[in-house]
Design a protein around this motif. Structure first.
Motif, PDB file in Angstrom:
ATOM      1  N   SER A 205       0.850  -1.181   0.000  1.00  0.00           N
ATOM      2  CA  SER A 205       0.000   0.000   0.000  1.00  0.00           C
ATOM      3  C   SER A 205       0.889   1.235   0.000  1.00  0.00           C
ATOM      4  O   SER A 205       2.080   1.181   0.327  1.00  0.00           O
ATOM      5  CB  SER A 205      -0.889   0.006   1.240  1.00  0.00           C
ATOM      6  OG  SER A 205      -0.103   0.194   2.408  1.00  0.00           O
ATOM      7  N   ILE A 206       0.317   2.359  -0.362  1.00  0.00           N
ATOM      8  CA  ILE A 206       1.080   3.607  -0.338  1.00  0.00           C
ATOM      9  C   ILE A 206       1.538   3.903   1.082  1.00  0.00           C
ATOM     10  O   ILE A 206       2.682   4.293   1.308  1.00  0.00           O
ATOM     11  CB  ILE A 206       0.241   4.772  -0.888  1.00  0.00           C
ATOM     12  CG1 ILE A 206      -0.267   4.448  -2.299  1.00  0.00           C
ATOM     13  CG2 ILE A 206       1.050   6.049  -0.879  1.00  0.00           C
ATOM     14  CD1 ILE A 206       0.814   4.070  -3.289  1.00  0.00           C
ATOM     15  N   ASP A 207       0.652   3.686   2.051  1.00  0.00           N
ATOM     16  CA  ASP A 207       1.041   3.879   3.452  1.00  0.00           C
ATOM     17  C   ASP A 207       2.167   2.924   3.825  1.00  0.00           C
ATOM     18  O   ASP A 207       3.086   3.284   4.564  1.00  0.00           O
ATOM     19  CB  ASP A 207      -0.160   3.655   4.374  1.00  0.00           C
ATOM     20  CG  ASP A 207      -1.176   4.784   4.293  1.00  0.00           C
ATOM     21  OD1 ASP A 207      -0.806   5.870   3.799  1.00  0.00           O
ATOM     22  OD2 ASP A 207      -2.329   4.569   4.706  1.00  0.00           O
TER      23      ASP A 207
ATOM     24  N   THR B 184       5.446   4.217   2.469  1.00  0.00           N
ATOM     25  CA  THR B 184       5.896   5.338   3.293  1.00  0.00           C
ATOM     26  C   THR B 184       6.475   4.844   4.605  1.00  0.00           C
ATOM     27  O   THR B 184       7.546   5.293   5.043  1.00  0.00           O
ATOM     28  CB  THR B 184       4.730   6.304   3.560  1.00  0.00           C
ATOM     29  OG1 THR B 184       4.205   6.774   2.315  1.00  0.00           O
ATOM     30  CG2 THR B 184       5.195   7.489   4.398  1.00  0.00           C
TER      31      THR B 184
ATOM     32  N   HIS C 151      -3.804  -1.284  -8.740  1.00  0.00           N
ATOM     33  CA  HIS C 151      -2.601  -1.041  -7.950  1.00  0.00           C
ATOM     34  C   HIS C 151      -1.686  -0.033  -8.644  1.00  0.00           C
ATOM     35  O   HIS C 151      -1.123   0.858  -7.998  1.00  0.00           O
ATOM     36  CB  HIS C 151      -1.829  -2.344  -7.722  1.00  0.00           C
ATOM     37  CG  HIS C 151      -2.455  -3.269  -6.726  1.00  0.00           C
ATOM     38  ND1 HIS C 151      -2.825  -2.863  -5.468  1.00  0.00           N
ATOM     39  CD2 HIS C 151      -2.750  -4.591  -6.796  1.00  0.00           C
ATOM     40  CE1 HIS C 151      -3.330  -3.883  -4.800  1.00  0.00           C
ATOM     41  NE2 HIS C 151      -3.295  -4.942  -5.587  1.00  0.00           N
TER      42      HIS C 151
ATOM     43  N   GLU D 216      -2.908   3.514  -8.305  1.00  0.00           N
ATOM     44  CA  GLU D 216      -2.638   4.030  -6.958  1.00  0.00           C
ATOM     45  C   GLU D 216      -1.187   4.475  -6.831  1.00  0.00           C
ATOM     46  O   GLU D 216      -0.891   5.544  -6.268  1.00  0.00           O
ATOM     47  CB  GLU D 216      -2.947   2.962  -5.914  1.00  0.00           C
ATOM     48  CG  GLU D 216      -4.432   2.637  -5.794  1.00  0.00           C
ATOM     49  CD  GLU D 216      -4.685   1.448  -4.878  1.00  0.00           C
ATOM     50  OE1 GLU D 216      -3.701   0.945  -4.279  1.00  0.00           O
ATOM     51  OE2 GLU D 216      -5.836   1.014  -4.766  1.00  0.00           O
ATOM     52  N   LEU D 217      -0.274   3.663  -7.360  1.00  0.00           N
ATOM     53  CA  LEU D 217       1.146   4.015  -7.300  1.00  0.00           C
ATOM     54  C   LEU D 217       1.422   5.289  -8.080  1.00  0.00           C
ATOM     55  O   LEU D 217       2.140   6.180  -7.612  1.00  0.00           O
ATOM     56  CB  LEU D 217       2.006   2.877  -7.856  1.00  0.00           C
ATOM     57  CG  LEU D 217       2.324   1.700  -6.933  1.00  0.00           C
ATOM     58  CD1 LEU D 217       3.162   0.667  -7.682  1.00  0.00           C
ATOM     59  CD2 LEU D 217       3.068   2.186  -5.689  1.00  0.00           C
ATOM     60  N   GLU D 218       0.877   5.375  -9.284  1.00  0.00           N
ATOM     61  CA  GLU D 218       1.150   6.523 -10.145  1.00  0.00           C
ATOM     62  C   GLU D 218       0.556   7.813  -9.586  1.00  0.00           C
ATOM     63  O   GLU D 218       1.029   8.911  -9.921  1.00  0.00           O
ATOM     64  CB  GLU D 218       0.631   6.246 -11.550  1.00  0.00           C
ATOM     65  CG  GLU D 218       1.432   5.158 -12.272  1.00  0.00           C
ATOM     66  CD  GLU D 218       0.869   4.800 -13.636  1.00  0.00           C
ATOM     67  OE1 GLU D 218       1.638   4.300 -14.472  1.00  0.00           O
ATOM     68  OE2 GLU D 218      -0.346   5.014 -13.845  1.00  0.00           O
ATOM     69  N   ALA D 219      -0.466   7.694  -8.737  1.00  0.00           N
ATOM     70  CA  ALA D 219      -1.070   8.875  -8.115  1.00  0.00           C
ATOM     71  C   ALA D 219      -0.409   9.229  -6.786  1.00  0.00           C
ATOM     72  O   ALA D 219      -0.748  10.242  -6.173  1.00  0.00           O
ATOM     73  CB  ALA D 219      -2.562   8.637  -7.894  1.00  0.00           C
ATOM     74  N   SER D 220       0.554   8.413  -6.359  1.00  0.00           N
ATOM     75  CA  SER D 220       1.225   8.620  -5.077  1.00  0.00           C
ATOM     76  C   SER D 220       2.421   9.549  -5.234  1.00  0.00           C
ATOM     77  O   SER D 220       2.808   9.900  -6.351  1.00  0.00           O
ATOM     78  CB  SER D 220       1.704   7.273  -4.533  1.00  0.00           C
ATOM     79  OG  SER D 220       2.880   6.851  -5.219  1.00  0.00           O
ATOM     80  N   PRO D 221       3.031   9.957  -4.122  1.00  0.00           N
ATOM     81  CA  PRO D 221       4.233  10.805  -4.212  1.00  0.00           C
ATOM     82  C   PRO D 221       5.458  10.065  -4.748  1.00  0.00           C
ATOM     83  O   PRO D 221       6.470  10.700  -5.057  1.00  0.00           O
ATOM     84  CB  PRO D 221       4.463  11.243  -2.755  1.00  0.00           C
ATOM     85  CG  PRO D 221       3.176  10.986  -2.048  1.00  0.00           C
ATOM     86  CD  PRO D 221       2.557   9.815  -2.733  1.00  0.00           C
ATOM     87  N   PHE D 222       5.365   8.740  -4.855  1.00  0.00           N
ATOM     88  CA  PHE D 222       6.516   7.968  -5.302  1.00  0.00           C
ATOM     89  C   PHE D 222       6.616   7.963  -6.827  1.00  0.00           C
ATOM     90  O   PHE D 222       5.610   7.935  -7.537  1.00  0.00           O
ATOM     91  CB  PHE D 222       6.421   6.525  -4.797  1.00  0.00           C
ATOM     92  CG  PHE D 222       6.482   6.400  -3.304  1.00  0.00           C
ATOM     93  CD1 PHE D 222       7.692   6.492  -2.641  1.00  0.00           C
ATOM     94  CD2 PHE D 222       5.326   6.201  -2.560  1.00  0.00           C
ATOM     95  CE1 PHE D 222       7.757   6.386  -1.257  1.00  0.00           C
ATOM     96  CE2 PHE D 222       5.378   6.089  -1.178  1.00  0.00           C
ATOM     97  CZ  PHE D 222       6.594   6.185  -0.531  1.00  0.00           C
TER      98      PHE D 222
END
Length: 290
Positions: free
Chosen positions: A179-181, A184, A217, A220-226
């Motif tokens: 998960s994004i969390d 992090t 998935h 979600e990754l592409e929309a995250s800060p990563f």
């Protein structure tokens, strides 16, 4: 100097495959590459580059002996240049890595007992960096890639402290997707453990088939800060041939390896595209250090 660690909390998600092929891609771009194998498992970088012949020899000098200050020879003598991959040298793994934590604890106890300062704490996480600096690795190489096992411990912490950066291969599935969390928390946990800022060079999905779940998935990754600098499709045949032939994907295609024999494999456009992705990813990583 370009330094990073390939790491995944989940095993079997292409961490070592990614490290091996990126090493080849960096070398192809004219970089002098040193790969440091800190994984005690048999299926490690040392096997891919066919330099694992001493890993079970308990009397042999190895990376662990140097990390704990009990070497049998020169550190540079551990580095193997006979990897079959031009421009890529390997510091092989050894079975003693399986007991690295116990050995590091013993070394710490000895060093702290003998020190004139009663409050002295032996810096366990800094020993790999010490070895690299003492032996002029930053002057001799342009790229250093560390590949520790997929569990937290002294090997990982030494790799992170020495490289300061991580590249995280993941599978977009129940086994490999974080998960994004979770990503992090992973980065922050590593920083807390080693006491330094750790840069995340990118999250790299592997074995991507484009299923609905994987697409979710990935979104979600592409929309995250990563950063997601590359997405590798499933290339099971090519990657299996890597391990069968003990060669990077670059050598497999260049030399036509098939079932462990040269000159038999066809060149598939999709596999050549995969090599181009590794080239682009290597260029991206190098750009992060400019």
């Amino acid at each position: 100097m370009i330094t990073y660690t390939t790491y995944s909390e989940a095993g079997g998600v292409g961490k070592t495959t990614t490290a091996a092929n990126l090493a080849a891609a960096h070398a192809e771009r004219g970089q002098r590459v040193l790969v440091i194998d800190l994984d005690p498992q048999e299926g490690s970088l040392s096997y891919v580059f066919d330099v694992a012949d001493d890993r079970a020899d308990g009397s042999a000098d190895n990376i662990v002996r140097h990390l704990i200050g009990r070497p049998k020879g020169e550190f540079t003598d551990l580095i193997r240049t006979d990897t079959g991959e031009a421009g890529v040298d390997v510091l092989p793994a050894h079975n003693m890595l399986a007991n690295l934590t116990q050995n590091m604890m013993k070394a710490a106890e000895i060093e702290e007992d003998m020190h004139v300062d009663d409050d002295y704490e032996w810096p366990r996480n800094e020993q790999l960096l010490r070895l690299l600096r003492e032996n002029d690795v930053p002057e001799d190489y342009d790229v250093v890639i560390c590949d520790p096992q997929a569990t937290e411990g002294d090997a990982l912490y030494n790799a992170i402290f020495a490289t300061r950066s991580v590249l995280l291969p993941v599978e977009l599935s129940g086994k490999g997707a974080l998960s994004i969390d979770g990503l992090t928390d992973l980065a922050e946990g590593l920083e807390a453990e080693v006491g330094i800022d750790v840069g995340v060079l990118g999250i790299v999905p592997v074995a991507y088939k484009g299923t609905n779940t994987q697409k979710e998935h990935l979104s979600e990754l592409e929309a995250s800060p990563f950063d997601v600098p590359a997405v590798f499709g499933e290339r099971s045949s090519l990657m299996q041939e890597m391990w069968e032939s003990q060669a990077t994907a670059f050598r497999v295609l260049d030399e036509g390896w098939k079932e462990g024999e040269k000159g038999l494999r066809r060149e598939y456009d999709r596999e050549k595209d995969t090599l181009d992705q590794y080239r682009d990813l290597a260029a991206h990583v190098e750009g992060e250090f400019e």
